[in-house]
Write a protein that holds these residues in place. Structure first.
Motif, mmCIF file in Angstrom:
data_model
loop_
_atom_site.group_PDB
_atom_site.id
_atom_site.type_symbol
_atom_site.label_atom_id
_atom_site.label_comp_id
_atom_site.label_asym_id
_atom_site.label_seq_id
_atom_site.Cartn_x
_atom_site.Cartn_y
_atom_site.Cartn_z
ATOM 1 N N PRO A 176 14.420 41.518 67.720
ATOM 2 C CA PRO A 176 15.821 41.609 68.166
ATOM 3 C C PRO A 176 15.958 41.557 69.671
ATOM 4 C CG PRO A 176 15.007 43.765 67.495
ATOM 5 C CD PRO A 176 13.945 42.788 67.124
ATOM 6 N N VAL A 177 17.096 41.023 70.130
ATOM 7 C CA VAL A 177 17.325 40.916 71.572
ATOM 8 C C VAL A 177 17.744 42.253 72.180
ATOM 9 C CG1 VAL A 177 17.929 38.478 71.489
ATOM 10 C CG2 VAL A 177 19.725 40.181 71.233
ATOM 11 N N HIS A 178 18.342 43.126 71.393
ATOM 12 C CA HIS A 178 18.815 44.398 71.913
ATOM 13 C C HIS A 178 17.838 45.529 71.595
ATOM 14 C CE1 HIS A 178 22.650 42.792 73.132
ATOM 15 N NE2 HIS A 178 22.847 42.276 71.932
ATOM 16 N N PRO A 179 17.883 46.600 72.362
ATOM 17 C CA PRO A 179 17.040 47.761 72.045
ATOM 18 C C PRO A 179 17.393 48.328 70.674
ATOM 19 C CG PRO A 179 17.947 47.942 74.258
ATOM 20 C CD PRO A 179 18.655 46.793 73.604
ATOM 21 N N VAL A 180 16.413 48.964 70.045
ATOM 22 C CA VAL A 180 16.605 49.590 68.740
ATOM 23 C C VAL A 180 16.769 51.087 68.941
ATOM 24 C CG1 VAL A 180 15.629 49.922 66.436
ATOM 25 C CG2 VAL A 180 15.165 47.807 67.701
ATOM 26 N N THR A 181 17.731 51.670 68.257
ATOM 27 C CA THR A 181 17.984 53.101 68.388
ATOM 28 C C THR A 181 16.943 53.908 67.622
ATOM 29 O OG1 THR A 181 20.356 52.660 68.569
ATOM 30 C CG2 THR A 181 19.699 54.928 68.064
ATOM 31 N N GLU A 182 16.493 54.985 68.213
ATOM 32 C CA GLU A 182 15.502 55.863 67.590
ATOM 33 C C GLU A 182 15.970 56.279 66.187
ATOM 34 O OE1 GLU A 182 13.121 59.968 68.767
ATOM 35 O OE2 GLU A 182 15.222 59.721 69.341
ATOM 36 N N GLY A 183 15.061 56.182 65.230
ATOM 37 C CA GLY A 183 15.370 56.554 63.853
ATOM 38 C C GLY A 183 15.829 55.409 62.988
ATOM 39 N N HIS A 184 16.271 54.305 63.602
ATOM 40 C CA HIS A 184 16.689 53.130 62.849
ATOM 41 C C HIS A 184 15.474 52.279 62.491
ATOM 42 C CE1 HIS A 184 21.188 53.095 64.221
ATOM 43 N NE2 HIS A 184 20.756 54.292 63.917
ATOM 44 N N SER A 185 15.665 51.405 61.526
ATOM 45 C CA SER A 185 14.586 50.513 61.122
ATOM 46 C C SER A 185 14.695 49.190 61.870
ATOM 47 C CB SER A 185 14.628 50.255 59.614
ATOM 48 O OG SER A 185 15.811 49.535 59.279
ATOM 49 N N VAL A 186 13.577 48.487 61.987
ATOM 50 C CA VAL A 186 13.557 47.171 62.616
ATOM 51 C C VAL A 186 12.530 46.315 61.882
ATOM 52 C CG1 VAL A 186 11.813 47.793 64.348
ATOM 53 C CG2 VAL A 186 13.397 45.907 64.791
ATOM 54 N N THR A 187 12.850 45.041 61.731
ATOM 55 C CA THR A 187 11.953 44.104 61.067
ATOM 56 C C THR A 187 11.519 43.031 62.059
ATOM 57 O OG1 THR A 187 13.004 44.441 58.907
ATOM 58 C CG2 THR A 187 11.688 42.447 59.190
ATOM 59 N N LEU A 188 10.220 42.862 62.200
ATOM 60 C CA LEU A 188 9.656 41.811 63.029
ATOM 61 C C LEU A 188 9.118 40.710 62.126
ATOM 62 C CD1 LEU A 188 7.665 43.956 65.639
ATOM 63 C CD2 LEU A 188 10.041 43.184 65.742
ATOM 64 N N GLY A 189 9.243 39.477 62.563
ATOM 65 C CA GLY A 189 8.783 38.355 61.754
ATOM 66 C C GLY A 189 7.894 37.423 62.538
ATOM 67 N N CYS A 190 7.247 36.509 61.832
ATOM 68 C CA CYS A 190 6.376 35.512 62.447
ATOM 69 C C CYS A 190 6.745 34.169 61.828
ATOM 70 C CB CYS A 190 4.917 35.870 62.178
ATOM 71 S SG CYS A 190 3.725 35.076 63.273
ATOM 72 N N LYS A 191 6.975 33.133 62.667
ATOM 73 C CA LYS A 191 7.562 31.913 62.136
ATOM 74 C C LYS A 191 7.017 30.659 62.808
ATOM 75 C CE LYS A 191 12.126 29.704 61.541
ATOM 76 N NZ LYS A 191 12.009 29.487 60.089
ATOM 77 N N LEU A 192 6.677 29.677 61.961
ATOM 78 C CA LEU A 192 6.424 28.304 62.395
ATOM 79 C C LEU A 192 7.593 27.457 61.920
ATOM 80 C CD1 LEU A 192 2.646 27.532 61.697
ATOM 81 C CD2 LEU A 192 3.806 27.386 63.900
ATOM 82 N N ARG A 193 8.052 26.539 62.744
ATOM 83 C CA ARG A 193 9.201 25.741 62.337
ATOM 84 C C ARG A 193 8.832 24.662 61.313
ATOM 85 N NH1 ARG A 193 14.257 25.394 64.013
ATOM 86 N NH2 ARG A 193 15.438 23.515 63.533
ATOM 87 N N THR A 194 7.651 24.085 61.433
ATOM 88 C CA THR A 194 7.312 22.900 60.650
ATOM 89 C C THR A 194 6.615 23.185 59.338
ATOM 90 O OG1 THR A 194 5.269 22.708 61.939
ATOM 91 C CG2 THR A 194 7.174 21.450 62.699
#
Length: 282
Positions: A205-223
């Motif tokens: 995400p472009v914005h900071p994540v608030t403490e206690g909230h969840s966040v999902t990171l991904g890994c991506k190839l376009r092709t």
């Protein structure tokens, strides 16, 4: 801590060595509203007698297209031997030394204005279209971009402004900071990077994540799809090695703040900073 500039001497066409470029260090490099920031100007092999001059960039409201004038801060009007400066007020700061090597650094505004990005991620492919939307109490917004190391431009130069949203058909291969302006009002700033279609990207995400909230990171190839294991790293330490292309942090804490990247299919993504906001209740 974030740093901008170059620390190496440059050799000119006449085989003379020009003075080294200053490096501006910003700490902390992601700010919360009301926080202070310390800017340090570092130059290799500094000799005695050097002076540092600090400038503040302020919007020139007489030009609708958007421009800035630079005001020398009173504390450094005669130059100062101190190479650091702490700011608790300005939203955009410029550092200058001798040949006026400049850097614009957007700080988060204490106002209620904001900039949102769709898709909501730091890293984008150069073939991606991106929308930058300004929100707040203003009828006339402009979206500004500071392209590292030293180029300031506006949505009209590289996108299409429709109301309060700037539409970008293709992201430039670059590392840039974007924010919204309306008169003397500034939004938060976001980092967006553009990468070629054959690269591996980290989705964060472009914005900071608030403490206690969840966040999902991904890994991506376009092709293509990622067929091998996906490795996620925090500050160069591996934290997940699975076949899944996503990593979920269910409850973010300050310890999760840092630089993240991923590896898969023999490629490694650039790293992006994940910031965490901590609320203190009094």
């Amino acid at each position: 801590m974030k740093e901008f500039g170059q620390k190496h001497n440059k050799v000119t066409k006449n085989n003379t060595i020009s003075p080294p470029e200053p490096v501006l260090r910003v700490s902390p490099w992601w700010l919360s509203p009301g926080a202070s920031v310390t800017l340090s100007c570092e130059v290799e092999h500094v000799s005695a007698g050097w002076s540092f001059y600090w400038y503040k960039a302020v919007p020139d409201l007489s030009h609708k297209s958007g421009s800035y004038s630079y005001e020398l801060l009173p504390a450094s009007s005669n130059g100062t031997a101190d190479n650091s400066w702490t700011d608790t007020h300005s939203r955009i700061c410029v550092q200058s030394w001798k040949r006026r090597a400049t850097l614009l650094h957007s700080l988060q505004s204490a106002s209620l204005s904001s900039l949102s990005v769709s898709p909501d991620r730091v890293q984008h492919f150069t073939s991606d279209s991106v929308s930058l939307s300004c929100e707040g109490n203003s009828a006339e917004w402009r979206v500004s971009r500071f392209l590292l190391p030293d180029f300031l431009s506006f949505c009209s130069d590289w996108g299409t402004m429709n109301g309060s949203t700037c539409h970008v058909q293709k992201i430039q291969s670059s590392n840039a900071v974007y924010w919204c302006e309306s008169g003397s009002v500034f939004s938060n700033a976001v980092n967006i990077t553009g990468h070629y279609d054959d690269e591996l990207l980290l989705l964060s995400p472009v914005h900071p994540v608030t403490e206690g909230h969840s966040v999902t990171l991904g890994c991506k190839l376009r092709t293509e799809n990622l067929l091998s294991k996906v490795f996620f790293y925090q500050n160069d330490t591996i934290i997940q090695s699975e076949s899944r292309v996503e990593m979920v942090i269910p409850a973010v804490s300050k310890s999760h703040e840092g630089f993240y990247k991923c590896q898969s299919s023999g490629k490694e993504s650039p790293q992006s900073w994940l910031a965490v906001i901590i609320f203190t209740y009094i």
